[in-house]
Design a protein around this motif. Structure first.
Motif, PDB file in Angstrom:
ATOM      1  N   GLU A   1     100.524 101.896  27.234  1.00 51.91           N
ATOM      2  CA  GLU A   1      99.731 102.705  28.102  1.00 51.91           C
ATOM      3  C   GLU A   1      98.434 103.145  27.796  1.00 51.91           C
ATOM      4  OE1 GLU A   1     102.073 106.148  28.996  1.00 51.91           O
ATOM      5  OE2 GLU A   1     103.527 105.510  29.792  1.00 51.91           O
ATOM      6  N   ALA A   2      97.461 103.263  28.870  1.00 53.60           N
ATOM      7  CA  ALA A   2      96.117 103.557  28.556  1.00 53.60           C
ATOM      8  C   ALA A   2      95.907 105.219  28.636  1.00 53.60           C
ATOM      9  CB  ALA A   2      95.240 102.865  29.182  1.00 53.60           C
ATOM     10  N   SER A   3      95.450 105.779  27.890  1.00 49.96           N
ATOM     11  CA  SER A   3      95.401 107.314  28.117  1.00 49.96           C
ATOM     12  C   SER A   3      94.171 107.684  28.731  1.00 49.96           C
ATOM     13  CB  SER A   3      95.771 107.877  26.791  1.00 49.96           C
ATOM     14  OG  SER A   3      94.882 107.684  25.690  1.00 49.96           O
ATOM     15  N   ALA A   4      93.894 107.086  29.777  1.00 44.94           N
ATOM     16  CA  ALA A   4      92.433 107.692  30.339  1.00 44.94           C
ATOM     17  C   ALA A   4      92.637 108.633  31.345  1.00 44.94           C
ATOM     18  CB  ALA A   4      91.615 106.232  30.926  1.00 44.94           C
ATOM     19  N   SER A   5      91.426 109.201  31.879  1.00 43.87           N
ATOM     20  CA  SER A   5      91.455 110.508  32.844  1.00 43.87           C
ATOM     21  C   SER A   5      91.800 109.839  34.124  1.00 43.87           C
ATOM     22  CB  SER A   5      90.144 111.185  32.819  1.00 43.87           C
ATOM     23  OG  SER A   5      90.183 111.984  33.821  1.00 43.87           O
ATOM     24  N   SER A   6      92.392 110.368  35.074  1.00 38.72           N
ATOM     25  CA  SER A   6      92.736 109.962  36.377  1.00 38.72           C
ATOM     26  C   SER A   6      91.668 110.168  37.086  1.00 38.72           C
ATOM     27  CB  SER A   6      94.050 110.526  36.888  1.00 38.72           C
ATOM     28  OG  SER A   6      93.910 111.883  36.899  1.00 38.72           O
ATOM     29  N   GLU A   7      90.457 111.053  36.835  1.00 42.05           N
ATOM     30  CA  GLU A   7      89.470 111.422  37.582  1.00 42.05           C
ATOM     31  C   GLU A   7      88.154 110.866  37.077  1.00 42.05           C
ATOM     32  OE1 GLU A   7      89.299 115.517  38.639  1.00 42.05           O
ATOM     33  OE2 GLU A   7      91.629 115.414  39.036  1.00 42.05           O
ATOM     34  N   PRO A   8      87.714 109.648  37.065  1.00 40.63           N
ATOM     35  CA  PRO A   8      86.646 109.081  36.367  1.00 40.63           C
ATOM     36  C   PRO A   8      85.353 110.002  36.565  1.00 40.63           C
ATOM     37  CG  PRO A   8      87.203 107.799  38.094  1.00 40.63           C
ATOM     38  CD  PRO A   8      88.394 108.583  38.063  1.00 40.63           C
ATOM     39  N   GLY A   9      85.194 110.496  37.931  1.00 43.76           N
ATOM     40  CA  GLY A   9      83.948 110.943  37.914  1.00 43.76           C
ATOM     41  C   GLY A   9      83.685 112.198  37.248  1.00 43.76           C
ATOM     42  N   ALA A  10      84.926 112.941  36.720  1.00 42.75           N
ATOM     43  CA  ALA A  10      84.969 114.161  35.960  1.00 42.75           C
ATOM     44  C   ALA A  10      85.053 113.772  34.499  1.00 42.75           C
ATOM     45  CB  ALA A  10      86.241 115.014  36.364  1.00 42.75           C
ATOM     46  N   ASP A  11      84.904 112.640  33.987  1.00 38.21           N
ATOM     47  CA  ASP A  11      84.865 112.339  32.712  1.00 38.21           C
ATOM     48  C   ASP A  11      83.759 112.624  31.968  1.00 38.21           C
ATOM     49  OD1 ASP A  11      85.549 110.737  30.226  1.00 38.21           O
ATOM     50  OD2 ASP A  11      86.580 109.231  30.964  1.00 38.21           O
TER      51      ASP A  11
ATOM     52  N   PRO B   1      86.792 101.100  26.558  1.00 36.15           N
ATOM     53  CA  PRO B   1      87.352 100.441  25.565  1.00 36.15           C
ATOM     54  C   PRO B   1      89.065 100.391  26.016  1.00 36.15           C
ATOM     55  CG  PRO B   1      87.026 102.565  24.841  1.00 36.15           C
ATOM     56  CD  PRO B   1      86.212 102.678  26.203  1.00 36.15           C
ATOM     57  N   VAL B   2      89.680  99.180  25.991  1.00 38.06           N
ATOM     58  CA  VAL B   2      90.933  98.824  26.192  1.00 38.06           C
ATOM     59  C   VAL B   2      91.224  97.729  25.109  1.00 38.06           C
ATOM     60  CG1 VAL B   2      92.728  97.804  27.412  1.00 38.06           C
ATOM     61  CG2 VAL B   2      90.865  99.060  28.475  1.00 38.06           C
ATOM     62  N   ALA B   3      92.106  97.888  24.126  1.00 43.68           N
ATOM     63  CA  ALA B   3      92.573  97.296  23.010  1.00 43.68           C
ATOM     64  C   ALA B   3      93.930  96.566  23.243  1.00 43.68           C
ATOM     65  CB  ALA B   3      92.575  98.108  21.638  1.00 43.68           C
ATOM     66  N   GLY B   4      94.082  95.345  22.671  1.00 40.92           N
ATOM     67  CA  GLY B   4      95.591  94.702  22.753  1.00 40.92           C
ATOM     68  C   GLY B   4      95.765  94.418  23.871  1.00 40.92           C
ATOM     69  N   ALA B   5      96.904  93.539  23.929  1.00 38.22           N
ATOM     70  CA  ALA B   5      97.623  92.730  25.267  1.00 38.22           C
ATOM     71  C   ALA B   5      98.161  94.078  25.947  1.00 38.22           C
ATOM     72  CB  ALA B   5      98.411  91.737  24.914  1.00 38.22           C
ATOM     73  N   GLN B   6      97.697  94.672  26.661  1.00 38.18           N
ATOM     74  CA  GLN B   6      98.210  95.825  27.571  1.00 38.18           C
ATOM     75  C   GLN B   6      98.717  95.283  28.686  1.00 38.18           C
ATOM     76  OE1 GLN B   6      97.835  99.172  26.915  1.00 38.18           O
ATOM     77  NE2 GLN B   6      96.893  98.837  24.815  1.00 38.18           N
ATOM     78  N   PRO B   7      99.571  96.070  29.229  1.00 40.77           N
ATOM     79  CA  PRO B   7     100.337  95.353  30.453  1.00 40.77           C
ATOM     80  C   PRO B   7      99.181  95.622  31.708  1.00 40.77           C
ATOM     81  CG  PRO B   7     101.134  97.656  30.020  1.00 40.77           C
ATOM     82  CD  PRO B   7     100.026  97.191  28.903  1.00 40.77           C
ATOM     83  N   MET B   8      99.626  94.849  32.689  1.00 37.92           N
ATOM     84  CA  MET B   8      98.651  94.848  34.108  1.00 37.92           C
ATOM     85  C   MET B   8      98.287  95.997  34.492  1.00 37.92           C
ATOM     86  SD  MET B   8      97.080  92.967  35.863  1.00 37.92           S
ATOM     87  CE  MET B   8      96.633  92.780  37.788  1.00 37.92           C
ATOM     88  N   SER B   9      99.316  97.150  34.276  1.00 34.81           N
ATOM     89  CA  SER B   9      99.277  98.508  34.906  1.00 34.81           C
ATOM     90  C   SER B   9      97.854  99.293  34.154  1.00 34.81           C
ATOM     91  CB  SER B   9     100.198  99.628  34.679  1.00 34.81           C
ATOM     92  OG  SER B   9     100.700  99.504  33.329  1.00 34.81           O
TER      93      SER B   9
ATOM     94  N   THR C   1      98.638  88.279  31.698  1.00 30.76           N
ATOM     95  CA  THR C   1      97.530  89.177  32.577  1.00 30.76           C
ATOM     96  C   THR C   1      96.343  88.562  33.273  1.00 30.76           C
ATOM     97  OG1 THR C   1      98.373  90.724  30.805  1.00 30.76           O
ATOM     98  CG2 THR C   1      96.650  91.393  32.234  1.00 30.76           C
ATOM     99  N   GLN C   2      95.657  87.819  32.774  1.00 27.86           N
ATOM    100  CA  GLN C   2      94.409  87.459  33.290  1.00 27.86           C
ATOM    101  C   GLN C   2      94.786  86.568  34.738  1.00 27.86           C
ATOM    102  OE1 GLN C   2      92.241  83.724  31.925  1.00 27.86           O
ATOM    103  NE2 GLN C   2      90.627  85.522  31.079  1.00 27.86           N
ATOM    104  N   PRO C   3      95.771  85.915  34.649  1.00 28.26           N
ATOM    105  CA  PRO C   3      96.069  85.288  36.077  1.00 28.26           C
ATOM    106  C   PRO C   3      96.139  86.261  37.270  1.00 28.26           C
ATOM    107  CG  PRO C   3      97.218  83.861  34.484  1.00 28.26           C
ATOM    108  CD  PRO C   3      96.563  85.116  33.873  1.00 28.26           C
ATOM    109  N   GLU C   4      96.841  87.372  36.930  1.00 25.03           N
ATOM    110  CA  GLU C   4      96.912  88.547  37.837  1.00 25.03           C
ATOM    111  C   GLU C   4      95.711  89.164  38.228  1.00 25.03           C
ATOM    112  OE1 GLU C   4     100.427  91.103  37.591  1.00 25.03           O
ATOM    113  OE2 GLU C   4     100.868  90.029  35.602  1.00 25.03           O
ATOM    114  N   LEU C   5      94.919  89.252  37.235  1.00 25.15           N
ATOM    115  CA  LEU C   5      93.454  89.908  37.354  1.00 25.15           C
ATOM    116  C   LEU C   5      92.545  89.141  38.263  1.00 25.15           C
ATOM    117  CD1 LEU C   5      92.649  91.305  33.908  1.00 25.15           C
ATOM    118  CD2 LEU C   5      93.390  92.701  35.810  1.00 25.15           C
ATOM    119  N   ILE C   6      92.756  88.103  37.848  1.00 19.41           N
ATOM    120  CA  ILE C   6      91.989  86.997  38.646  1.00 19.41           C
ATOM    121  C   ILE C   6      92.288  86.967  40.059  1.00 19.41           C
ATOM    122  CG2 ILE C   6      91.546  84.512  39.256  1.00 19.41           C
ATOM    123  CD1 ILE C   6      91.365  84.099  36.260  1.00 19.41           C
TER     124      ILE C   6
END
Length: 261
Positions: free
Chosen positions: A43-53, A222-230, A104-109
């Motif tokens: 999981e990535a622990s980023a804020s769900s409200e980017p405008g307030a970050d 920043p995102v590190a490693g082979a994270q899941p698509m989510s 993951t990359q094919p899904e992102l594309i």
């Protein structure tokens, strides 16, 4: 004489220091290069409200400093004016890099690049010695003939190490990937231009504090490693929303954003 404060290297280093602090205090799961070979976090622990970050200015600076958005870049996929740029730092002997590329990359594309939302820019970041360096220069050489994506996926079709990345093996893969002029491919792979291109990518990554692969910046985040698509979906949504909020500018007339009758 020391480099001026406005030099690209100093600027990237300053951004990298800020991002490292953000990672340490806020988002260990998406830190750049904190786990050898890949983070393995789910999981990535980023804020769900980017405008307030409160770290958004640092992400904006990282995006501005690293996203090249060059027309005809052979190591990039997607529109140059896509709202979000994903920058990937990768090594061809890295198993996590291969997993990301295959899964993951094919899904992102399909979901984002083809829709004009995302641009992917690849950076050669060989950290496992001369075989990784040779493969990186070969990937650059394939790109000079417009076959980087095909060669990239051929290299990552399975984990290859050591002798599997010898020059003759790379030439065989280039043929499979549709590189038409093999003599030019060899020349480009061993030439000074490929060496300089890979060195430029490495210096950019090191200035940002990248220590392992794969490491990513998604809209500067920043995102590190082979994270899941989510995890990538969340980072893209945050970066896209932040870009839209910035384009809209501050609310006018003291409007708080609350709907009142």
């Amino acid at each position: 004489m020391s480099a001026p404060l406005t030099s690209p290297a100093r600027r990237l280093a300053a951004i990298g220091a800020v991002l490292a602090l953000v990672v340490a205090l806020v988002a260990a799961g998406i830190a750049i290069g904190k786990n050898a070979g890949g983070s393995g976090k789910r999981e990535a622990s980023a804020s769900s409200e980017p405008g307030a970050d409160p770290q958004q200015p640092a992400y904006d600076e990282a995006e501005k400093a690293t996203s090249r958005r060059k027309d005809g870049d052979p190591l990039a996929l997607g529109r140059t004016d896509a709202p979000v740029v994903l920058v990937e730092y990768s090594d061809y002997q890295c198993s996590y890099c291969g997993r990301y590329t295959r899964e993951t990359q094919p899904e992102l594309i399909k979901k984002y690049v083809d829709e004009g939302v995302l641009r992917i820019e690849f950076r050669n970041f060989p950290i496992f010695g001369k075989d990784s360096m040779r493969a990186a220069r070969a990937a650059w050489a394939a790109g000079q003939q417009g076959r980087f994506p095909q060669f990239h996926h051929e290299l990552f079709a399975k984990l290859r190490k050591g002798d599997a990345l010898a020059e003759d093996k790379l030439v065989e893969m280039a043929r499979t990937a549709g590189v038409s002029d093999v003599d030019r491919f060899r020349e480009d792979m061993n030439g000074s231009a490929s060496e300089a291109a890979v060195k430029k990518d490495q210096e950019e990554g090191y200035a940002l504090g990248v220590q392992s692969t794969p490491s990513f910046l998604v809209g500067g985040r920043p995102v590190a490693g082979a994270q899941p698509m989510s995890a990538f979906e969340a980072a893209i949504a945050q970066a896209k929303a932040a870009k839209a909020a910035k384009a809209a500018g501050p609310a006018k007339g003291g409007d708080s954003g609350k709907s009142e009758k």
